[in-house]
Enzyme design. Structure first.
Site, PDB file in Angstrom:
ATOM      1  N   HIS A  37       0.843  -1.206   0.000  1.00  0.00           N
ATOM      2  CA  HIS A  37       0.000   0.000   0.000  1.00  0.00           C
ATOM      3  C   HIS A  37       0.876   1.253   0.000  1.00  0.00           C
ATOM      4  CE1 HIS A  37      -2.852  -2.767   2.334  1.00  0.00           C
ATOM      5  NE2 HIS A  37      -3.584  -2.387   1.317  1.00  0.00           N
ATOM      6  N   GLN A  61     -18.349  -5.538  -1.144  1.00  0.00           N
ATOM      7  CA  GLN A  61     -17.512  -6.403  -1.976  1.00  0.00           C
ATOM      8  C   GLN A  61     -17.174  -7.741  -1.314  1.00  0.00           C
ATOM      9  OE1 GLN A  61     -14.344  -3.337  -2.066  1.00  0.00           O
ATOM     10  NE2 GLN A  61     -12.914  -5.045  -1.926  1.00  0.00           N
ATOM     11  N   GLY A 151      -2.937  -1.558  -7.227  1.00  0.00           N
ATOM     12  CA  GLY A 151      -1.872  -2.553  -7.292  1.00  0.00           C
ATOM     13  C   GLY A 151      -2.162  -3.619  -8.343  1.00  0.00           C
ATOM     14  N   GLU A 152      -1.109  -3.979  -9.057  1.00  0.00           N
ATOM     15  CA  GLU A 152      -1.188  -5.048 -10.057  1.00  0.00           C
ATOM     16  C   GLU A 152      -1.571  -6.390  -9.406  1.00  0.00           C
ATOM     17  OE1 GLU A 152       2.638  -5.429 -11.831  1.00  0.00           O
ATOM     18  OE2 GLU A 152       1.902  -6.621 -13.502  1.00  0.00           O
ATOM     19  N   ARG A 190      -4.177  -9.740   4.308  1.00  0.00           N
ATOM     20  CA  ARG A 190      -4.642 -11.049   4.792  1.00  0.00           C
ATOM     21  C   ARG A 190      -3.494 -11.923   5.290  1.00  0.00           C
ATOM     22  NH1 ARG A 190      -9.013 -10.345   0.822  1.00  0.00           N
ATOM     23  NH2 ARG A 190     -10.936 -10.952   1.879  1.00  0.00           N
TER      24      ARG A 190
HETATM   25  P1  AMP Z   1      -6.619  -3.438  -0.329  1.00  0.00           P
HETATM   26  O1  AMP Z   1      -6.432  -2.673   0.922  1.00  0.00           O
HETATM   27  O2  AMP Z   1      -6.240  -4.882  -0.231  1.00  0.00           O
HETATM   28  O3  AMP Z   1      -7.951  -3.205  -0.987  1.00  0.00           O
HETATM   29  O4  AMP Z   1      -5.541  -2.840  -1.346  1.00  0.00           O
HETATM   30  C1  AMP Z   1      -5.500  -1.469  -1.664  1.00  0.00           C
HETATM   31  C2  AMP Z   1      -4.644  -1.287  -2.877  1.00  0.00           C
HETATM   32  O5  AMP Z   1      -3.316  -1.750  -2.598  1.00  0.00           O
HETATM   33  C3  AMP Z   1      -5.147  -2.101  -4.086  1.00  0.00           C
HETATM   34  O6  AMP Z   1      -5.025  -1.332  -5.251  1.00  0.00           O
HETATM   35  C4  AMP Z   1      -4.216  -3.274  -4.085  1.00  0.00           C
HETATM   36  O7  AMP Z   1      -4.055  -3.862  -5.354  1.00  0.00           O
HETATM   37  C5  AMP Z   1      -2.924  -2.640  -3.620  1.00  0.00           C
HETATM   38  N1  AMP Z   1      -2.007  -3.672  -3.090  1.00  0.00           N
HETATM   39  C6  AMP Z   1      -2.327  -4.670  -2.223  1.00  0.00           C
HETATM   40  N2  AMP Z   1      -1.260  -5.468  -2.021  1.00  0.00           N
HETATM   41  C7  AMP Z   1      -0.247  -4.976  -2.784  1.00  0.00           C
HETATM   42  C8  AMP Z   1       1.103  -5.362  -3.015  1.00  0.00           C
HETATM   43  N3  AMP Z   1       1.634  -6.438  -2.434  1.00  0.00           N
HETATM   44  N4  AMP Z   1       1.852  -4.610  -3.848  1.00  0.00           N
HETATM   45  C9  AMP Z   1       1.319  -3.519  -4.446  1.00  0.00           C
HETATM   46  N5  AMP Z   1       0.046  -3.097  -4.291  1.00  0.00           N
HETATM   47  C10 AMP Z   1      -0.723  -3.811  -3.468  1.00  0.00           C
END
Ligand code: AMP
Length: 284
Positions: A37, A61, A151-152, A190
């Protein structure tokens, strides 16, 4: 760093900054922040005058109540980290704040997730991408960012959000590389729920993705055979596979057809104990 509990206040702050010709990069998150993040925050700060981070565990979601409840939450640590990284403003809110006082999720009209929602995540998490597209559209309306950073790691999500931004006419969507642990496991909020033995097994996801890439680099182009390569590796672990597929991002809905010619991406989802993990890797 400014912090708002109410999206409307965040929207006013963003409006006044835009009036002063400041460019805004938005990083939507569900909190429990990690280096992945924070790499998005760094990129947003490098490319915009201001970085805004939203923290919201979006119930729309989640298709399993237990997953929603168990999702890690740690807002105080998150705010400290964001302050250290130079984030300009962070906001959160309740579902009702985001959606005009809606009393329950069923009252909120969901957006159609679009053409990239077929299969993979949608098959295993029905309704997930409608919930994602709906909240992200609301975050975009709140912040009206110049750029938004994703994030990809959540590859199918980036296709859906890029499609949404194309429909809205803004913002520019910036897809950032996946940050990984030393053994290749993609960083994820997670991961902190994994027991030590599960954490060790989880590294099998990246090994399987790399096996598909090795096969691709040695000339293998059949999606079914590339998928079988990943399954072979995953079978050597205790991970429970939901999918391990190869898709062409330029022909997303062609599944296990002819040999691939152009772009290709391997995508995996597994259950590791009680925790669901996803990852992907570009093959070409
Ligand atoms: P989340 O909090 O899981 O919804 O993630 C928020 C953003 O962080 C999303 O765009 C994810 O794809 C990105 N993200 C999560 N894990 C990673 C990672 N390991 N590397 C880069 N971006 C990430």
């Amino acid at each position: 760093m400014k912090f708002f509990n109410i999206p409307e206040q965040a929207a006013s702050w963003c409006e006044s900054e835009r009036d002063r010709a400041r460019t805004i990069g938005l990083v939507p998150t569900m909190g429990a922040l990690h280096e992945g993040h924070l790499s998005l925050v760094e990129q947003a700060l490098a490319e915009n005058d201001l970085c805004v981070v939203s923290i919201f565990v979006n119930p729309l979601q989640f298709n399993e109540a237990s997953d929603y409840e168990a999702y890690p939450r740690d807002i105080d640590t998150d705010l400290n980290l964001l302050k250290q990284y130079g984030c300009s403003m962070t906001f959160t809110g309740s579902l009702s704040d985001f959606f005009d006082g809606a009393k329950n999720p069923g009252d909120i009209p969901l957006l159609d997730p679009g053409p990239f929602a077929q299969g993979l995540e949608s098959e295993h998490r029905p309704g997930h991408f409608a919930g994602v597209r709906t909240i992200v559209a609301r975050l975009f309306q709140t912040v009206r960012p110049d750029r938004a950073y994703f994030g990809e790691k959540d590859y199918q999500q980036t296709l859906i959000i890029t499609d949404l931004a194309g429909q809205l006419g803004y913002p520019e969507v910036v897809v950032c590389p996946t940050l990984r642990e030393h053994d290749g496991l993609a960083m994820s909020s997670r991961n902190r729920r994994l027991k030590p033995a599960e954490r060790a097994e989880a590294a099998g996801i990246y090994r399987a993705l790399c096996a598909a890439r090795t096969a691709w680099l040695s000339g293998q182009r059949h999606p079914a055979i590339l998928s079988a390569r990943m399954h072979e590796v995953l079978k050597t672990t205790s991970l429970e596979v939901e999918y391990a597929e190869v898709r062409d991002p330029n022909n997303w809905n062609a599944v296990n057809g002819e040999a691939m010619t152009g772009t290709a991406r391997a995508l995996i989802a597994v259950r590791c104990g009680e925790v669901r993990l996803i990852d992907n890797l570009e093959l070409a």
